[in-house]
Design a protein around this motif. Sequence first.
Motif, PDB file in Angstrom:
ATOM      1  N   ARG A  82      16.590  74.571  36.295  1.00 25.03           N
ATOM      2  CA  ARG A  82      16.890  73.813  35.068  1.00 25.03           C
ATOM      3  C   ARG A  82      15.667  73.679  34.179  1.00 25.03           C
ATOM      4  O   ARG A  82      15.787  73.489  32.966  1.00 25.03           O
ATOM      5  CB  ARG A  82      17.392  72.415  35.419  1.00 25.03           C
ATOM      6  CG  ARG A  82      18.711  72.383  36.141  1.00 25.03           C
ATOM      7  CD  ARG A  82      19.152  70.957  36.348  1.00 25.03           C
ATOM      8  NE  ARG A  82      20.243  70.857  37.303  1.00 25.03           N
ATOM      9  CZ  ARG A  82      20.855  69.732  37.599  1.00 25.03           C
ATOM     10  NH1 ARG A  82      20.481  68.610  37.028  1.00 25.03           N
ATOM     11  NH2 ARG A  82      21.836  69.716  38.483  1.00 25.03           N
ATOM     12  N   ALA A  83      14.485  73.733  34.786  1.00 25.39           N
ATOM     13  CA  ALA A  83      13.249  73.582  34.012  1.00 25.39           C
ATOM     14  C   ALA A  83      12.762  74.899  33.425  1.00 25.39           C
ATOM     15  O   ALA A  83      11.839  74.914  32.617  1.00 25.39           O
ATOM     16  CB  ALA A  83      12.160  72.988  34.903  1.00 25.39           C
ATOM     17  N   ALA A  84      13.370  76.008  33.828  1.00 26.00           N
ATOM     18  CA  ALA A  84      12.934  77.320  33.352  1.00 26.00           C
ATOM     19  C   ALA A  84      13.474  77.595  31.952  1.00 26.00           C
ATOM     20  O   ALA A  84      14.559  77.138  31.581  1.00 26.00           O
ATOM     21  CB  ALA A  84      13.394  78.406  34.313  1.00 26.00           C
ATOM     22  N   ARG A  85      12.731  78.360  31.183  1.00 27.18           N
ATOM     23  CA  ARG A  85      13.103  78.691  29.810  1.00 27.18           C
ATOM     24  C   ARG A  85      12.737  80.146  29.522  1.00 27.18           C
ATOM     25  O   ARG A  85      11.978  80.762  30.252  1.00 27.18           O
ATOM     26  CB  ARG A  85      12.369  77.780  28.803  1.00 27.18           C
ATOM     27  CG  ARG A  85      12.665  76.302  28.950  1.00 27.18           C
ATOM     28  CD  ARG A  85      14.064  75.956  28.475  1.00 27.18           C
ATOM     29  NE  ARG A  85      14.312  74.525  28.514  1.00 27.18           N
ATOM     30  CZ  ARG A  85      14.758  73.868  29.561  1.00 27.18           C
ATOM     31  NH1 ARG A  85      14.982  74.508  30.699  1.00 27.18           N
ATOM     32  NH2 ARG A  85      14.964  72.562  29.519  1.00 27.18           N
ATOM     33  N   GLY A  86      13.262  80.687  28.440  1.00 27.50           N
ATOM     34  CA  GLY A  86      12.898  82.032  28.029  1.00 27.50           C
ATOM     35  C   GLY A  86      14.084  82.809  27.522  1.00 27.50           C
ATOM     36  O   GLY A  86      15.226  82.338  27.568  1.00 27.50           O
ATOM     37  N   GLU A  87      13.825  84.015  27.024  1.00 31.18           N
ATOM     38  CA  GLU A  87      14.886  84.793  26.398  1.00 31.18           C
ATOM     39  C   GLU A  87      15.978  85.193  27.382  1.00 31.18           C
ATOM     40  O   GLU A  87      17.139  85.333  26.997  1.00 31.18           O
ATOM     41  CB  GLU A  87      14.315  86.037  25.707  1.00 31.18           C
ATOM     42  CG  GLU A  87      13.688  87.065  26.634  1.00 31.18           C
ATOM     43  CD  GLU A  87      13.253  88.326  25.903  1.00 31.18           C
ATOM     44  OE1 GLU A  87      13.564  88.461  24.709  1.00 31.18           O
ATOM     45  OE2 GLU A  87      12.607  89.175  26.547  1.00 31.18           O
ATOM     46  N   ALA A  88      15.653  85.367  28.659  1.00 29.12           N
ATOM     47  CA  ALA A  88      16.674  85.724  29.642  1.00 29.12           C
ATOM     48  C   ALA A  88      17.745  84.640  29.711  1.00 29.12           C
ATOM     49  O   ALA A  88      18.940  84.941  29.841  1.00 29.12           O
ATOM     50  CB  ALA A  88      16.043  85.932  31.018  1.00 29.12           C
ATOM     51  N   PHE A  89      17.341  83.382  29.604  1.00 30.31           N
ATOM     52  CA  PHE A  89      18.289  82.272  29.652  1.00 30.31           C
ATOM     53  C   PHE A  89      19.116  82.207  28.364  1.00 30.31           C
ATOM     54  O   PHE A  89      20.314  81.913  28.400  1.00 30.31           O
ATOM     55  CB  PHE A  89      17.542  80.961  29.890  1.00 30.31           C
ATOM     56  CG  PHE A  89      16.905  80.880  31.249  1.00 30.31           C
ATOM     57  CD1 PHE A  89      17.582  80.318  32.316  1.00 30.31           C
ATOM     58  CD2 PHE A  89      15.636  81.390  31.462  1.00 30.31           C
ATOM     59  CE1 PHE A  89      17.010  80.260  33.575  1.00 30.31           C
ATOM     60  CE2 PHE A  89      15.049  81.335  32.717  1.00 30.31           C
ATOM     61  CZ  PHE A  89      15.744  80.772  33.777  1.00 30.31           C
ATOM     62  N   ILE A  90      18.478  82.508  27.248  1.00 26.49           N
ATOM     63  CA  ILE A  90      19.197  82.546  25.966  1.00 26.49           C
ATOM     64  C   ILE A  90      20.232  83.671  25.984  1.00 26.49           C
ATOM     65  O   ILE A  90      21.377  83.492  25.560  1.00 26.49           O
ATOM     66  CB  ILE A  90      18.195  82.741  24.804  1.00 26.49           C
ATOM     67  CG1 ILE A  90      17.264  81.524  24.705  1.00 26.49           C
ATOM     68  CG2 ILE A  90      18.936  82.964  23.486  1.00 26.49           C
ATOM     69  CD1 ILE A  90      16.107  81.714  23.752  1.00 26.49           C
TER      70      ILE A  90
END
Length: 200
Positions: free
Chosen positions: A86-94
């Motif tokens: 849940r704390a991870a971010r970045g274009e893969a998540f988008i």
Amino acid sequence: MIVITADQRGSRSSEDLVPAALQQISIIGGDRLPFAPDRNAGDEIQVATEDGRTALEIILHLVRTEEWAVGVGVGGMEEERGTEIRAARGEAFIHARAAVERAKAAPSRFALVGAEPSAAEDAEALIRLLLELRSRRTGPGWEVFDHLAAGESQKDIAARLGISETAVSLRARAAGLRADEAAVPALARVLDRLNGVGRP
């Protein structure tokens, strides 16, 4: 990073399938998952991996149940924040978010979005071919598939099911198991290439 976001279909009128799905994904992924798979929001689950084979196995499991719309995003990830997905971010998540929204309306209930659009479209099309093959598989075909996947021989399966080895072979042929067996490692390599594995 390869991120899978899956949304439970018809969740308002059925039981919560998230806990069981998370447990199965953890078994499939094992130590190849940098984060424990988790509930994203409501009836969604999210999982990330750098390994194409792991991602494909999770995709195939979720789609087979016919209970999930599965979106896959491939791309970069910001520096890890803590140990929870849940704390991870970045274009893969988008990309995974865009993919799952598109998957909800797709006949295969699957979509893939990546940083390289044309390569992502190719990967999506190829995976959908395997999903189409599997969607036509009958119960007896899946039965043979599951026994073979568990390491049993056709002779063992014939004895277990009380049918001839020829009948087992016919079921395997009708189920397209040879094509499936060849497609899975090839598609895993496609995902790895899309994810940049092996690039300088």
